[in-house]
Design a protein around this motif. Structure first.
Motif, short mmCIF file in Angstrom:
data_model
loop_
_atom_site.label_atom_id
_atom_site.label_comp_id
_atom_site.label_asym_id
_atom_site.label_seq_id
_atom_site.Cartn_x
_atom_site.Cartn_y
_atom_site.Cartn_z
N LEU A 179 0.82 -1.20 0.00
CA LEU A 179 0.00 0.00 0.00
C LEU A 179 0.86 1.26 0.00
O LEU A 179 0.54 2.25 -0.65
CB LEU A 179 -0.93 0.00 1.22
CG LEU A 179 -2.08 -1.01 1.16
CD1 LEU A 179 -2.77 -1.10 2.51
CD2 LEU A 179 -3.09 -0.61 0.10
N VAL A 180 1.95 1.24 0.75
CA VAL A 180 2.87 2.38 0.76
C VAL A 180 3.43 2.63 -0.63
O VAL A 180 3.48 3.77 -1.12
CB VAL A 180 4.04 2.11 1.73
CG1 VAL A 180 5.00 3.29 1.73
CG2 VAL A 180 3.52 1.88 3.13
N GLN A 181 3.84 1.56 -1.28
CA GLN A 181 4.38 1.67 -2.63
C GLN A 181 3.36 2.31 -3.57
O GLN A 181 3.70 3.17 -4.39
CB GLN A 181 4.76 0.27 -3.11
CG GLN A 181 5.33 0.20 -4.50
CD GLN A 181 5.47 -1.25 -4.94
OE1 GLN A 181 4.51 -2.01 -4.94
NE2 GLN A 181 6.68 -1.63 -5.30
N GLN A 182 2.11 1.93 -3.42
CA GLN A 182 1.07 2.46 -4.30
C GLN A 182 0.82 3.94 -4.09
O GLN A 182 0.46 4.66 -5.02
CB GLN A 182 -0.21 1.65 -4.11
CG GLN A 182 -0.12 0.23 -4.61
CD GLN A 182 -1.27 -0.63 -4.17
OE1 GLN A 182 -2.25 -0.14 -3.62
NE2 GLN A 182 -1.17 -1.93 -4.38
N ILE A 183 1.02 4.42 -2.87
CA ILE A 183 0.88 5.85 -2.62
C ILE A 183 1.94 6.61 -3.39
O ILE A 183 1.67 7.65 -4.00
CB ILE A 183 0.97 6.13 -1.11
CG1 ILE A 183 -0.24 5.52 -0.39
CG2 ILE A 183 1.03 7.64 -0.84
CD1 ILE A 183 -0.12 5.52 1.11
N GLY A 184 3.16 6.08 -3.39
CA GLY A 184 4.21 6.70 -4.20
C GLY A 184 3.88 6.66 -5.68
O GLY A 184 4.11 7.63 -6.41
N PHE A 185 3.33 5.54 -6.13
CA PHE A 185 2.93 5.42 -7.53
C PHE A 185 1.87 6.47 -7.87
O PHE A 185 1.90 7.08 -8.95
CB PHE A 185 2.35 4.03 -7.80
CG PHE A 185 3.38 2.92 -7.84
CD1 PHE A 185 4.73 3.19 -7.82
CD2 PHE A 185 2.97 1.59 -7.90
CE1 PHE A 185 5.67 2.17 -7.87
CE2 PHE A 185 3.89 0.56 -7.94
CZ PHE A 185 5.24 0.85 -7.93
N ALA A 186 0.91 6.68 -6.96
CA ALA A 186 -0.16 7.65 -7.21
C ALA A 186 0.41 9.05 -7.34
O ALA A 186 -0.04 9.85 -8.18
CB ALA A 186 -1.18 7.59 -6.08
#
Length: 397
Positions: free
Chosen positions: A257-264
């Protein structure tokens, strides 16, 4: 991407702590040091790790059944809140994530009391950093084909061999190494999971691997008679494959989920640029941006669905397939938004900086590796086919 988890009291505490401590050199570094920029601010990020340790923010999700290690206890929801706010605050990339998120849960699950007492408090304080000794040049993603050996020698083992694509090896104090301790066995049998100190001059050599982005996030590590203490074999001699597979299953959940925040955040910047330069008027490019947005939503829902799940053998592989390809395509879309100028370097190139790249060029080049490191797409599909769908196993030598 919304920050949708409840527990607003805890969220306020996290925001307050980050606002008070993310200052000076830490604020100046920003989110530097994440994937693709792990060469940035090493000394500052190490000091930041100790700052997190003093605040008790390392190891929120550790199972406390075996005792406390100087860290706060946090529910699954609180772990997600912490991770979301950390990403939102643009805090520095973590140098301790391998110790916190891979080594520590593995010791809690498979280690003994002495190992947990020795290593977990130091990780929780941000004082000892770890790297992972899995991949090898001749084995690729075939972990069971490794050739590194560990031979019993008195009160310890002598480790000989080579590991590759080792993140943070130059900064790490310790490395958990998968090695063959029984030469009479083959494939996944006869392997052991050893904890090896990196400060062994003449016995361990770290060589940075220069990538096409011009940076060196990964390393080769050569072991030439490196010593590992007999008490630092996790799970017992010969149990390495079981421990290693247990560790790999941990590479999901909150960290995803943390990684996806960066992706967003990256996707938002690309969309803003597309609107600013008018590239969004191209219907093909506009469709690609919409697809990136929709696929990121799907990845988030999938991560939430599997958050905290156990026994789902295919979940980590599905997650890796989704994000690896998605991030690689984002780098390609970013180049299309920039147009032909994306293929040109800055005008102020010099002998001192002959390979200067902007953030998007570095994103494009670094994401070429996203579908390879951490287990190639081929390996992930084989895992899903064999362990989830029950298809015949791929024959390996």
């Amino acid at each position: 991407m919304e920050f949708g988890f409840a527990d607003e009291g805890f969220r306020g505490e996290v925001r307050g702590w980050l606002a008070a401590h993310l200052v000076g050199e830490f604020a100046a570094l920003g989110a530097g040091g994440g994937p693709g920029s792990e060469h940035v601010g090493g000394a500052v990020r190490r000091r930041w790790e100790r700052e997190l340790g003093r605040g008790g923010w390392i190891g929120l999700g550790w199972d406390r059944a075996h005792g406390a290690y100087g860290n706060r206890a946090g529910s699954l929801t609180q772990q997600v809140v912490w991770a979301e706010e950390y990403a939102r605050a643009q805090a520095p990339g973590r140098v301790g994530h391998i110790g916190e998120n891979l080594l520590a849960p593995t010791l809690i699950a498979y280690g003994d009391a002495a190992q947990r007492k020795r290593f977990l408090p130091a990780v929780a304080r941000g004082e000892e950093l770890w790297c992972q000794g899995y991949s090898e040049p001749e084995a690729g993603s075939d972990l069971a084909g490794l050739r590194t050996t560990a031979v019993r020698d008195g009160a310890g083992y002598r480790v000989n061999g080579q590991k590759v694509w080792t993140s943070l090896a130059a900064e790490a104090d310790w490395c958990f190494v998968l090695a063959r301790t029984d030469p009479g066995e083959r494939r996944h049998r006869g392997l052991s999971f050893l904890l090896v100190p990196m400060d062994q001059p003449g016995r361990i050599e770290v060589r940075p691997i220069r990538q096409m982005s011009g940076t060196a996030e990964f390393n080769e590590v050569f072991f030439d008679g490196a010593v590992a203490h007999v008490d630092h074999v996790v799970g017992g001699e010969g149990a390495g494959w079981r421990v290693a597979m247990g560790l790999l299953a941990l590479e999901r959940g909150v960290s995803t989920l943390v990684q996806q925040i960066g992706f967003a955040q990256e996707l938002g910047e690309v969309i803003e640029a597309a609107v600013r330069v008018g590239a969004v008027r191209d219907p093909v490019l506009r469709g690609q941006l919409v697809r990136q947005w929709a696929e990121l939503r799907v990845m988030r829902w999938n991560a939430l669905r599997t958050l905290g799940a156990t026994g789902d053998a295919g979940a980590p592989s599905v997650a890796k397939l989704l994000w690896g390809g998605w991030h690689q395509r984002l780098g390609e879309v970013a180049m299309r938004v920039r147009g032909a100028v994306a293929a040109v370097g800055p005008a102020d190139w010099s002998a001192a900086a002959p390979y200067a790249l902007d953030d998007w060029q570095r994103l494009f080049l670094f994401t070429r590796a996203d579908t390879i490191y951490g287990g190639s797409d081929e390996i992930q599909r084989n895992i899903i086919a064999e362990r989830v769908l029950g298809l015949p196993r791929v024959e390996r030598g």
